[in-house]
Write a protein that holds these residues in place. Sequence first.
Motif, mmCIF file in Angstrom:
data_model
loop_
_atom_site.group_PDB
_atom_site.id
_atom_site.type_symbol
_atom_site.label_atom_id
_atom_site.label_comp_id
_atom_site.label_asym_id
_atom_site.label_seq_id
_atom_site.Cartn_x
_atom_site.Cartn_y
_atom_site.Cartn_z
ATOM 1 N N ALA A 14 0.818 -1.202 0.000
ATOM 2 C CA ALA A 14 0.000 0.000 0.000
ATOM 3 C C ALA A 14 0.855 1.257 0.000
ATOM 4 C CB ALA A 14 -0.913 0.002 1.223
ATOM 5 N N ASP A 16 0.577 5.232 1.495
ATOM 6 C CA ASP A 16 -0.174 6.047 2.445
ATOM 7 C C ASP A 16 -0.399 7.443 1.874
ATOM 8 O OD1 ASP A 16 -0.313 4.027 4.275
ATOM 9 O OD2 ASP A 16 1.181 4.857 5.651
ATOM 10 N N ASP A 42 -4.826 -0.102 -3.491
ATOM 11 C CA ASP A 42 -4.123 -0.558 -2.289
ATOM 12 C C ASP A 42 -3.510 0.655 -1.601
ATOM 13 O OD1 ASP A 42 -2.964 -2.045 -0.330
ATOM 14 O OD2 ASP A 42 -1.453 -2.986 -1.616
ATOM 15 N N LEU A 43 -4.337 1.381 -0.859
ATOM 16 C CA LEU A 43 -3.915 2.632 -0.232
ATOM 17 C C LEU A 43 -4.515 2.740 1.157
ATOM 18 C CD1 LEU A 43 -6.461 4.965 -0.248
ATOM 19 C CD2 LEU A 43 -6.119 4.624 -2.696
ATOM 20 N N ARG A 44 -3.926 3.649 1.920
ATOM 21 C CA ARG A 44 -4.465 4.014 3.234
ATOM 22 C C ARG A 44 -4.531 5.535 3.285
ATOM 23 N NH1 ARG A 44 -2.347 4.455 9.117
ATOM 24 N NH2 ARG A 44 -0.393 5.012 8.094
ATOM 25 N N VAL A 46 -5.164 8.769 5.623
ATOM 26 C CA VAL A 46 -5.215 9.223 7.008
ATOM 27 C C VAL A 46 -5.447 10.729 7.007
ATOM 28 C CG1 VAL A 46 -4.000 9.365 9.219
ATOM 29 C CG2 VAL A 46 -3.621 7.396 7.697
ATOM 30 N N ASP A 66 -15.638 2.952 4.108
ATOM 31 C CA ASP A 66 -14.402 2.469 3.478
ATOM 32 C C ASP A 66 -13.352 2.206 4.548
ATOM 33 O OD1 ASP A 66 -12.001 2.181 1.988
ATOM 34 O OD2 ASP A 66 -12.923 3.280 0.329
ATOM 35 N N ARG A 68 -10.311 1.780 4.338
ATOM 36 C CA ARG A 68 -9.002 2.367 4.047
ATOM 37 C C ARG A 68 -8.849 3.755 4.660
ATOM 38 N NH1 ARG A 68 -9.130 2.243 -2.343
ATOM 39 N NH2 ARG A 68 -11.168 3.150 -1.817
ATOM 40 N N VAL A 69 -9.921 4.331 5.187
ATOM 41 C CA VAL A 69 -9.922 5.710 5.658
ATOM 42 C C VAL A 69 -9.833 5.770 7.177
ATOM 43 C CG1 VAL A 69 -11.167 7.912 5.685
ATOM 44 C CG2 VAL A 69 -11.317 6.412 3.680
ATOM 45 N N THR A 70 -8.895 6.579 7.681
ATOM 46 C CA THR A 70 -8.791 6.857 9.111
ATOM 47 C C THR A 70 -8.898 8.361 9.310
ATOM 48 O OG1 THR A 70 -7.342 4.958 9.504
ATOM 49 C CG2 THR A 70 -7.316 6.713 11.170
ATOM 50 N N GLU A 92 2.968 4.391 7.579
ATOM 51 C CA GLU A 92 3.333 2.983 7.721
ATOM 52 C C GLU A 92 3.901 2.389 6.443
ATOM 53 O OE1 GLU A 92 -0.216 1.024 8.975
ATOM 54 O OE2 GLU A 92 -0.259 2.000 10.963
ATOM 55 N N ALA A 93 3.547 2.964 5.298
ATOM 56 C CA ALA A 93 3.924 2.393 4.017
ATOM 57 C C ALA A 93 5.328 2.840 3.596
ATOM 58 C CB ALA A 93 2.907 2.789 2.952
#
Length: 302
Positions: A14, A16, A42-44, A46, A66, A68-70, A92-93
């Motif tokens: 992923a 970020d 493939d993503l996050r 934030v 979703d 993937r969303v914070t 993190e990525a």
Amino acid sequence: MPPRPTKGSDLSSAIDVMLPYYGDVALMKKAVESVLSQSHTDLRLVVLDDGYPDPEPARWFASLSDPRVTYLRNDVNVGANGNYRKALGLVEAEWFVMMGADDVMRPGYLSAVGRAAREGVDIIQPRVEILDEYDRRILPLADRVKAWLSPSVPPGGSVAAGEPLAVSLLRGNWAYFPAVAWRTAAVRRVGFRTDLDVAQDLALLLDIVADGGRLALLPDTLFDYRRHSRSDSSVRAVDGRRFAEERRFFQQEAKRFRRMGWKRAARAARLHVTSRMNAAATLPQALKAKRSPMPLLTHVIR
């Protein structure tokens, strides 16, 4: 929300997307939707809300399903620099983007980043187009100058590094910080400088270049960068604070590159021609706003 794209990825892991937020809610939603519409899924994402005084962002993010969303909200406002540093600590990525909360990723942006990331680089910069706060495509003087100063990019892209890259950036910062993808390890080696607000993007680029980093230039337009007439940098320019910071920054860079033996880079930092030209171009705005022109004139002359 737009429909989620079909699964597909150009990265083995992923990426970020860090989104420090403080400002227009509607534009922030557009920024988020552009991230979630990427062909590379493939993503996050934030979002770091720096205490914007509106309950709507928290409600809206709570309604998203979703995973993937914070969404995080700071208890107290820490400012842009503090929020960038907090965001970096949460990455993190292997690769990340520090996106503006009102900018727009085009659907193929992250896929292009994934392909370029395989080339052994530390920074990736695509072409961008400029939007105003009303979603109109514009090309202000500052961006015409950036386009003129930026290196030509062949159809297959190019890679720059070392003193030639430092000289190019010091003559005129043609990069667009929210559109840049960064190798996390390279950024963490140098970190965000804590004493800068306006020049921190150029400082980070130069710190990585001085550390041996390489920058990939992509040939395609993949990002829409937004300029506001009421932005913090515009206000700081009119009252002179921006240029006082830039003058101090360029003096420090001239000393650093002189110590490194990068004489051309030291000279470019010492002259900081485009920064001084920008101060001269801002003089009419300062006079119209009934601000003292002396801070700007001081920067132009020095």
